[in-house]
Design a protein around this motif. Structure first.
Motif, PDB file in Angstrom:
ATOM      1  N   UNK A  17       0.759  -1.317   0.038  1.00  0.00           N
ATOM      2  CA  UNK A  17      -0.028  -0.057   0.036  1.00  0.00           C
ATOM      3  C   UNK A  17       0.843   1.301   0.061  1.00  0.00           C
ATOM      4  N   UNK A  18       1.906   1.257   0.742  1.00  0.00           N
ATOM      5  CA  UNK A  18       2.872   2.307   1.002  1.00  0.00           C
ATOM      6  C   UNK A  18       3.610   2.491  -0.539  1.00  0.00           C
ATOM      7  N   UNK A  19       3.986   1.602  -1.074  1.00  0.00           N
ATOM      8  CA  UNK A  19       4.710   1.676  -2.369  1.00  0.00           C
ATOM      9  C   UNK A  19       3.708   2.324  -3.563  1.00  0.00           C
ATOM     10  N   UNK A  20       2.418   1.972  -3.359  1.00  0.00           N
ATOM     11  CA  UNK A  20       1.351   2.219  -4.263  1.00  0.00           C
ATOM     12  C   UNK A  20       0.873   3.730  -4.131  1.00  0.00           C
ATOM     13  N   UNK A  21       1.109   4.199  -2.876  1.00  0.00           N
ATOM     14  CA  UNK A  21       0.738   5.656  -2.270  1.00  0.00           C
ATOM     15  C   UNK A  21       2.180   6.583  -3.048  1.00  0.00           C
ATOM     16  N   UNK A  22       3.151   5.824  -3.009  1.00  0.00           N
ATOM     17  CA  UNK A  22       4.144   6.509  -3.338  1.00  0.00           C
ATOM     18  C   UNK A  22       4.480   6.456  -4.809  1.00  0.00           C
ATOM     19  N   UNK A 184     -11.101   3.551   0.568  1.00  0.00           N
ATOM     20  CA  UNK A 184     -11.587   4.028  -0.512  1.00  0.00           C
ATOM     21  C   UNK A 184     -10.461   4.667  -1.823  1.00  0.00           C
ATOM     22  N   UNK A 185      -9.142   4.800  -0.928  1.00  0.00           N
ATOM     23  CA  UNK A 185      -8.178   5.309  -1.711  1.00  0.00           C
ATOM     24  C   UNK A 185      -7.507   4.432  -2.906  1.00  0.00           C
ATOM     25  N   UNK A 186      -7.221   4.994  -4.044  1.00  0.00           N
ATOM     26  CA  UNK A 186      -6.931   4.257  -4.928  1.00  0.00           C
ATOM     27  C   UNK A 186      -5.867   3.416  -5.069  1.00  0.00           C
ATOM     28  N   UNK A 187      -4.851   3.781  -4.108  1.00  0.00           N
ATOM     29  CA  UNK A 187      -3.529   2.794  -4.034  1.00  0.00           C
ATOM     30  C   UNK A 187      -3.773   1.756  -3.070  1.00  0.00           C
ATOM     31  N   UNK A 188      -4.712   1.928  -2.197  1.00  0.00           N
ATOM     32  CA  UNK A 188      -5.291   0.757  -1.387  1.00  0.00           C
ATOM     33  C   UNK A 188      -6.178  -0.063  -2.166  1.00  0.00           C
ATOM     34  N   UNK A 189      -6.946   0.342  -3.169  1.00  0.00           N
ATOM     35  CA  UNK A 189      -7.871  -0.602  -4.081  1.00  0.00           C
ATOM     36  C   UNK A 189      -6.912  -1.224  -4.778  1.00  0.00           C
ATOM     37  N   UNK A 190      -5.894  -0.940  -5.527  1.00  0.00           N
ATOM     38  CA  UNK A 190      -4.933  -1.402  -6.307  1.00  0.00           C
ATOM     39  C   UNK A 190      -4.212  -2.764  -5.663  1.00  0.00           C
ATOM     40  N   UNK A 191      -3.909  -2.422  -4.257  1.00  0.00           N
ATOM     41  CA  UNK A 191      -3.408  -3.640  -3.436  1.00  0.00           C
ATOM     42  C   UNK A 191      -4.458  -4.661  -3.201  1.00  0.00           C
ATOM     43  N   UNK A 192      -5.528  -4.210  -2.842  1.00  0.00           N
ATOM     44  CA  UNK A 192      -6.976  -5.089  -2.819  1.00  0.00           C
ATOM     45  C   UNK A 192      -6.977  -6.092  -3.939  1.00  0.00           C
ATOM     46  N   UNK A 193      -6.752  -5.289  -5.134  1.00  0.00           N
ATOM     47  CA  UNK A 193      -7.121  -5.966  -6.288  1.00  0.00           C
ATOM     48  C   UNK A 193      -6.115  -7.340  -6.235  1.00  0.00           C
ATOM     49  N   UNK A 194      -4.840  -7.047  -5.745  1.00  0.00           N
ATOM     50  CA  UNK A 194      -3.901  -8.065  -5.894  1.00  0.00           C
ATOM     51  C   UNK A 194      -4.322  -9.229  -4.953  1.00  0.00           C
ATOM     52  N   UNK A 195      -5.183  -8.930  -4.038  1.00  0.00           N
ATOM     53  CA  UNK A 195      -5.517  -9.980  -3.004  1.00  0.00           C
ATOM     54  C   UNK A 195      -6.493 -10.715  -3.693  1.00  0.00           C
ATOM     55  N   UNK A 196      -7.642 -10.008  -4.294  1.00  0.00           N
ATOM     56  CA  UNK A 196      -8.904 -10.672  -4.924  1.00  0.00           C
ATOM     57  C   UNK A 196      -8.391 -11.294  -6.166  1.00  0.00           C
ATOM     58  N   UNK A 197      -7.369 -10.940  -6.845  1.00  0.00           N
ATOM     59  CA  UNK A 197      -7.086 -11.345  -8.109  1.00  0.00           C
ATOM     60  C   UNK A 197      -6.089 -12.552  -8.148  1.00  0.00           C
TER      61      UNK A 197
END
Length: 197
Positions: A17-22, A184-197
């Protein structure tokens, strides 16, 4: 490129999540705790494990602190009063939320069965709820420290997600609203997609 070793359903999520935020490029090497690849990098076998320039860093908070300092985001400057407050808040969350959840996990499935005390879990759930209420009293705005998101927010929300998985009820409305906005943050959602995908 940064390399992250770990499984997403662990504290590794925080680092991703940190890396995505950055907005940083990284390679995720899926590896469970104490796996051969993890043990080769970290004698304790814990995840996440982070590599930069062939140097290994362990502990999710240490990794996030390094990234925040290196990229000058999600933190206050080292040596500032705000940074001291940020570090105190992060450490409080680790002590009062993360440690309680980890103790419950240890007595649920981590420790050998004959060393577990499952009767401790209701007491730990009560303690977690009390500590969440205390955290709510520290909210200063949309983020824990007001208008700036910091490492403390990532740790706190990850713990709140972990609590849900552990079936620890979170009933504080202020914290529930805060966590919802963070998820709801985009960066969180991108990591969440890794979990679900």
């Amino acid at each position: 490129m940064y390399k992250v070793f770990g499984s997403i359903n662990s504290r590794t999520f925080r680092v991703l999540w940190m890396l995505e935020e950055l907005d940083q490029t990284y390679e995720l090497i899926q590896a469970p705790p104490r796996s051969e690849v993890v043990m080769a990098l970290s004698p304790l076998g814990k995840i996440p494990v982070f590599q930069v320039d062939d140097v290994t860093i362990t502990d999710s908070t240490a990794i996030m602190t390094y990234l925040a300092d290196r990229h000058g985001k999600l933190t206050f400057p080292a040596g500032s009063i705000e940074r001291a407050r940020q570090d105190a808040l992060s450490n409080m969350i680790l002590d009062e939320l993360d440690a309680v959840l980890w103790t419950a996990a240890r007595h649920s499935f981590v420790l050998p069965e004959d060393k577990r005390v499952p009767e401790a879990k209701p007491s730990l759930a009560w303690e977690f709820g009390r500590n969440v209420d205390r955290l709510a009293g520290l909210l200063e705005g949309p983020f824990l420290m007001g208008d700036r998101m910091t490492i403390a927010d990532i740790i706190a929300v990850h713990c709140l997600n972990w609590a849900h998985a552990a079936k620890f009820p979170v009933e504080n409305e202020a914290i529930l609203g805060y966590a919802k906005s963070m998820r709801a943050r985009d960066a969180f959602q991108r990591v969440k997609a890794l979990v679900e995908g």
